[in-house]
Every structure is written in structure tokens, then in C-alpha cells.
Design a protein around this motif. Structure first.
Motif, PDB file in Angstrom:
ATOM      1  N   LEU A  85       0.848  -1.188   0.000  1.00 37.09           N
ATOM      2  CA  LEU A  85       0.000   0.000   0.000  1.00 37.09           C
ATOM      3  C   LEU A  85       0.879   1.233   0.000  1.00 37.09           C
ATOM      4  O   LEU A  85       1.989   1.213   0.534  1.00 37.09           O
ATOM      5  CB  LEU A  85      -0.862   0.024   1.263  1.00 37.09           C
ATOM      6  N   ASP A  86       0.368   2.319  -0.550  1.00 35.45           N
ATOM      7  CA  ASP A  86       1.156   3.540  -0.570  1.00 35.45           C
ATOM      8  C   ASP A  86       0.996   4.334   0.716  1.00 35.45           C
ATOM      9  O   ASP A  86       1.919   4.999   1.164  1.00 35.45           O
ATOM     10  CB  ASP A  86       0.731   4.419  -1.754  1.00 35.45           C
ATOM     11  N   ASP A  87      -0.203   4.255   1.294  1.00 31.72           N
ATOM     12  CA  ASP A  87      -0.472   5.128   2.429  1.00 31.72           C
ATOM     13  C   ASP A  87      -0.047   4.511   3.750  1.00 31.72           C
ATOM     14  O   ASP A  87      -0.854   4.269   4.641  1.00 31.72           O
ATOM     15  CB  ASP A  87      -1.944   5.529   2.457  1.00 31.72           C
ATOM     16  N   CYS A  88       1.246   4.211   3.850  1.00 38.81           N
ATOM     17  CA  CYS A  88       1.779   3.813   5.149  1.00 38.81           C
ATOM     18  C   CYS A  88       3.279   4.091   5.210  1.00 38.81           C
ATOM     19  O   CYS A  88       3.902   4.384   4.193  1.00 38.81           O
ATOM     20  CB  CYS A  88       1.448   2.363   5.479  1.00 38.81           C
ATOM     21  N   TYR A  89       3.819   4.002   6.407  1.00 39.43           N
ATOM     22  CA  TYR A  89       5.233   4.297   6.633  1.00 39.43           C
ATOM     23  C   TYR A  89       6.044   3.013   6.534  1.00 39.43           C
ATOM     24  O   TYR A  89       5.680   2.009   7.140  1.00 39.43           O
ATOM     25  CB  TYR A  89       5.418   4.921   8.014  1.00 39.43           C
TER      26      TYR A  89
END
Lengths: 332, 332
Positions: free
Chosen positions: B154-158
Motif C-alpha cells: 500500500l502507498d499510504d503507510c510508513y
DNA sequence: TTGTATGCGTTATCAA
DNA sequence: TTGATAACGCATACAA
């Protein structure tokens, strides 16, 4: 969706917080009706009790503090697995501290664990620990501590160890039965309990086989690779060993590396036995015969002993030493 | 000698708890005189603030929850060292959980960590995790989570990862430069990010050298030794590999063992490269060429990223992926 | 059967 | 410059 509290539930259901608290704890004083209402609502809003509030109230943290020299060491990580396994079953958390073989860090970790109100401590001593005054403070604060593997030279404490004397005896006997007579023993710092016990086992085996003990073949060695290399080189150059009995995961690794550097020596019929839980012992060349400690079980037993003390309530659990058997795994 | 509180100090010095509290925090409102009296007395009775009370007040636990497949694995224990090192500098505690590659345990650990009010989470996915809905819950509760090594698609994580594509490319290229053409690639379950990236690197290297990709030589393998043995046996028996590129500490270990069982094969000029942080790689026979990940640094970076999020106060730290370089250590 | 009040140790707000 | 009080979330003694 942020943390729901009992108060929120009480407000929503038009009840008092105490009623909600009791309902959630399934208290006998609460009607089945109310209980149902409360538990269902609690579930629907994903209520989880705040353990910090509980800890403050009960002055218990439901956590145990584990202090070891290092976790990147298979023996210790297996023990930790055993601790972890047992503690989690009982709803306890395990907080791990590493000493890196430093007494100062050990003390700092202890302080830290206590400041965090650990309910109990499980510990394996650093290679530089000789002072045990902190035990008095722990007793005064009623914090139980269980030692494993590297334990203090005191009677009045709880310990879980393996039968180091027997393990070392068997290892040495194995080498002797291979016809070896000049068995070098490379071992951990002399302050450690394990060092003394294993040395005693080594000596007993030699004695029982009428082999003189050559003090030049007994080497205490720190955990730095360089030290191990120097020890190995000196032994080979000056003392003509025909085999090696090396103690501890880290030392076994370092010494093995030191031996590898002496290819000519390895080419001879050198035998090596390690007192270690290394995972790769059987894949090394030559394959490493080992005395393997029941590390996981050690962790389990230490944790269970700790819990028995924690749950003693008034009764006192006598100081005791649990001794587990080692296994000699012959690979050469 | 049991735990001294601010209240005790206040009583002893005939002050109010608030004055004592402020004096201890060196507040500007308190006279130098009082401050001195308080701090000296506090020291003399070994006062340590109760972190649990603080946590309750601040709704922060000052602990971070680390979730990994297993700690008895050198890669993960090195990462944990890095986390530990960084977190303790800032007064944070590290609580370690193991998933043993199970999605269910991963979820349970997560729940557990949240119930304990961890301030943040650092995690490496289990080999069976494909569902990431829990991320929404974490966002809703404002709990930051940083992934490392095995990260969600996923793109929306660190994320903190190593350059797996490049690492695998270099490893494969190394084998090719040794004249190998039938390079078997044994790797972790296909759901994992690292699996995909390393496979891509392997394929890219083959392509760049005009070597056809033989799907029979690419094997996904679980972490049970038996699986590895079967994979190795089948490859050798039916697919004629001239070298192996094996990923992950555990798989490298298991496959190496499987290869050892085929002595005839090892006697040939077989090349093996492992994507692993095994401590004994250089002591194996044949010595294992490895791609080594900067594990400690990975732990550090993940922790620092986590702290930067924790300290953001309003500002939002953009989702990001930190990519570290790997090292190819040629031993053959 | 349910509600009210208190305390665990600390800090923040408001008062003095 | 210092003190009284409330609040964090929960459990419990005591009231109702």
C-alpha cells in the motif's frame, strides 16, 4: 472510535460507572438484564479496559522484566521464547532489556524495570557482574527475581540452571573417548557460575581418566572476536592441543572462526565440542558436536517459578534451584 | 523503602503535593530554596516518579510495540537491537511480540499491544498476512505504525525497507559472473513484498544477461524445514540447477541443510547465495555468499521515523518509504 | 440491584 | 511563591 471508557458506557446506558464496572466483571450483584445490556454495548463499541488505570490501582504492571546479555544469541532468544510463551498465557507482558555484558547497563536496566513497576524480574547475569547488593533492595520492595543460566553465587535466591557440571563432564568424556588427551577448554569469564561449574566438569572427567590437568589449556576469554582469535592462536602455537571444548554460543562462534583461520590445524584430526545452542552447529565444517541446553524449557520454568512467587500471597516460596538436564549431540 | 510518592515527600517536608511536583520538575514558580530542599530529600529517599501514573494522566504509555515473525532469527534480532537502542535513548520501552508467521497471532498481538496503549507500533508482516483492514482502526485511534522489511502493498503507510530489487539483482549477477546459467531461486511466500521485489531483481539480472527464465527454477517455500528439503530434492532431481539464490535467514538455513544432504551435488561446483544476516554464513562449508541487510540501521530508522510521527503534534508527516542499501558479501 | 464517593500518583488549573 | 482541587480510568467500600 478513540478509546472507549467505562464512563462512556455508563453515560450511554444511563447507568453509573460502578454498575458498568461490575457488569463487565460479571459480578453477582448485577442483574442478568443489565449485564447483558452492558456487555453487548461494550462489545459494540470495542471497549477494552485500560490496563494502565488498572496498574495504577493495583500497583501491579502485569509485566515482567527480562534482562539478558544480548538477544542476538540463540541460547538467549530461545529462553526468551520460553518466557514469552508462558507469560503471555497468563496475560503478562514481557519487556526485554539487554546488558551487552556490562554491569552498569545491567544496573540501569534493573532501575528502569523497577521504575516501570515490573511485577517480577527474570535475569541472566552479565559477564562483569560481581556485586549483588541490589538484591536487598529488590527484597525490600518485594519484587521477586528469578535467575537463569548465569546465576549469583548465593543460596538465598531463585535459580533455574542446567546441569553444567554433568554437561561439561559428558563433553570432555566424549573427547577423551575419541582418544584426545590435550583438551583445551576455552570458557567464559571466571566470575560466572556457569564458568566454574563447567570447568569443574571438565576437570572431573580428566581426573577420572587419569589425565593430568594442564593449566595452560584452560582459557578464560571475553566475548570480543579478537580475544578469541588470540587465545586460539596462542594455544595452537604454544600448547599443542588435540581438541577443544568451548563454552557459550558467542565464544563457540568466535573460536570456531579462529580455528578456521588455522587451516593446517583443522586439517588434522582436531575435535571440537561447543557448549552452545547455535542453530547452525550441524552445518559447520567440521560439524560441531554440542552440549545443548534446554533453553526454551529453562525460560518456561523460570517464568513458572516467578509466577508461583507472585501468586504466593503471604505464603513464602522457599528459595530453590531448578536444574535441567543437558543433551550431548555428537556430530563427530 | 517501598515506593516513595510525591505525597510522602510533601508530608515529610510540610509542603503540598503540587509544590513538590513543581519543584521536581524545576518549575520557574518555585523558590530556589524549596527546590533544593525538595530535590535533596527526594534523592535521599530514592524517589522515582511512577510512570504508570504519568501514563494514565498523559494517555501515553511511553512504550512501543514491536511485532516480528520471530526473534530467534538473526535478521530480526539485529533489527530489534536497532529499535531498542534508539527507543531507550528517548526513554521509551520496547515490548516485543512474535507472530510465528501466523496472521491470527499477528492480529492478537496487535490487539494486545493496543490494549496496553502502545504509543506506536513497528512491525514486519507475517508470511500469511494479506488483509490490511486493521490499518483503518489504527488510523482512527491515531496510533502510528511503521513497517519494515516485509511491508504492505500500500502507498499510504510508513515503511523502512532495503533495496531488495537491487540486492537480488547483484546476487544473481554474481552467480552469472561465476558462469552459472541455471540459477534456482528459492524464496519466501509470494504474498510478501520482499518476495516480489527480490524475484523482480532475479529476473532482471537474468534478462540483462540474456538468460531465459525457467519457471521450474523459481520456488516459493514455507518456513518448515521439510518443505525446504523437498524443494531442494525436487530441484536437484528434476531440474538440473547449477546454483542457488535463497532468500531469508530461515530459508537459507533450511535449504543449506537440504543441500548438505546431497553431498554429491555439493561436491560439484555449486554456488549458493543467501539473502540473510546469519552470523555463521562465513563458517559454513561451502562458505555462504550473502546479501546482507543493514538490519540494525533498519531498526534505528524505523524507530526514528516513528518518533518523528509521535512528535509531530498536529503537523502531518507524509507517508514515506525509506530505502536502505544492501551489501553483497562474496565468499565464493 | 444500583449509585455515590474515594483513592491509586501525578500534573494542571485556579485561588490565595 | 505556594496550596487546594480536579482529572486521567478503574474498582471497591459504603449507602441507598
Amino acid at each position: 472510535m478513540t478509546n472507549v471508557t467505562i464512563k462512556d458506557i455508563a453515560k450511554a446506558l444511563n447507568l453509573s460507572t460502578s454498575t458498568v464496572s461490575r457488569a463487565l466483571r460479571d459480578s453477582y450483584e448485577i442483574s442478568a438484564d443489565t449485564k447483558k445490556k452492558v456487555t453487548e454495548y461494550a462489545k459494540s463499541v470495542h471497549y477494552t479496559p485500560n490496563p494502565i488505570a488498572l496498574s495504577l490501582k493495583e500497583n501491579k504492571s502485569h509485566s515482567i522484566c527480562v534482562i539478558v546479555p544480548e538477544i542476538a544469541n540463540n541460547f538467549f532468544s530461545e529462553v526468551i521464547n520460553g518466557i514469552d510463551f508462558t507469560a503471555f498465557q497468563r496475560g503478562y507482558h514481557v519487556v526485554i532489556f539487554q546488558t551487552y555484558e556490562s554491569f552498569e547497563r545491567e544496573q540501569a536496566n534493573l532501575e528502569n524495570g523497577l521504575a516501570r513497576r515490573a511485577d517480577g524480574i527474570i535475569m541472566s547475569l552479565s559477564g562483569t557482574t560481581e556485586n549483588f547488593e541490589y538484591l536487598d533492595k529488590l527484597r525490600a520492595d518485594n519484587i521477586p527475581i528469578v535467575f537463569f543460566d548465569r546465576v549469583p553465587p548465593l543460596d538465598d535466591c531463585y535459580k533455574v540452571v542446567s546441569d553444567n557440571l554433568e554437561g561439561a563432564y559428558k563433553a570432555t568424556q566424549h573427547l577423551i573417548s575419541q582418544g584426545k588427551k590435550r583438551i583445551a577448554h576455552i570458557t567464559s569469564p571466571p566470575v560466572l557460575s556457569i564458568t566454574k561449574e563447567r570447568l569443574a566438569g571438565y576437570k572431573a572427567a580428566l581426573r577420572d581418566n587419569n589425565i593430568d590437568i594442564d593449566q595452560n589449556l584452560v582459557r578464560y576469554c571475553g566475548f570480543e572476536p579478537k580475544e578469541a582469535f588470540q587465545t586460539i592462536d596462542d594455544l595452537i602455537k604454544n600448547h599443542n592441543p588435540d581438541s577443544f571444548f568451548i563454552c557459550s554460543d558467542r565464544l563457540a562462534l568466535n573460536c570456531f572462526e579462529g580455528l578456521k583461520k588455522n587451516k593446517n590445524v583443522l586439517a588434522e584430526d582436531i575435535c571440537i565440542v561447543g557448549y552452545t545452542n547455535l542453530k547452525t552447529a550441524h552445518l559447520l565444517e567440521p560439524p560441531l558436536t554440542t552440549v545443548r541446553q534446554p533453553a526454551f524449557e529453562m525460560g518456561q520454568q523460570a517464568t513458572e517459578l516467578l509466577f508461583s512467587i507472585l501468586n504466593a500471597k503471604g505464603r513464602t516460596i522457599p528459595y530453590q534451584t531448578i536444574t535441567l538436564k543437558n543433551e550431548l549431540i555428537v556430530r563427530y
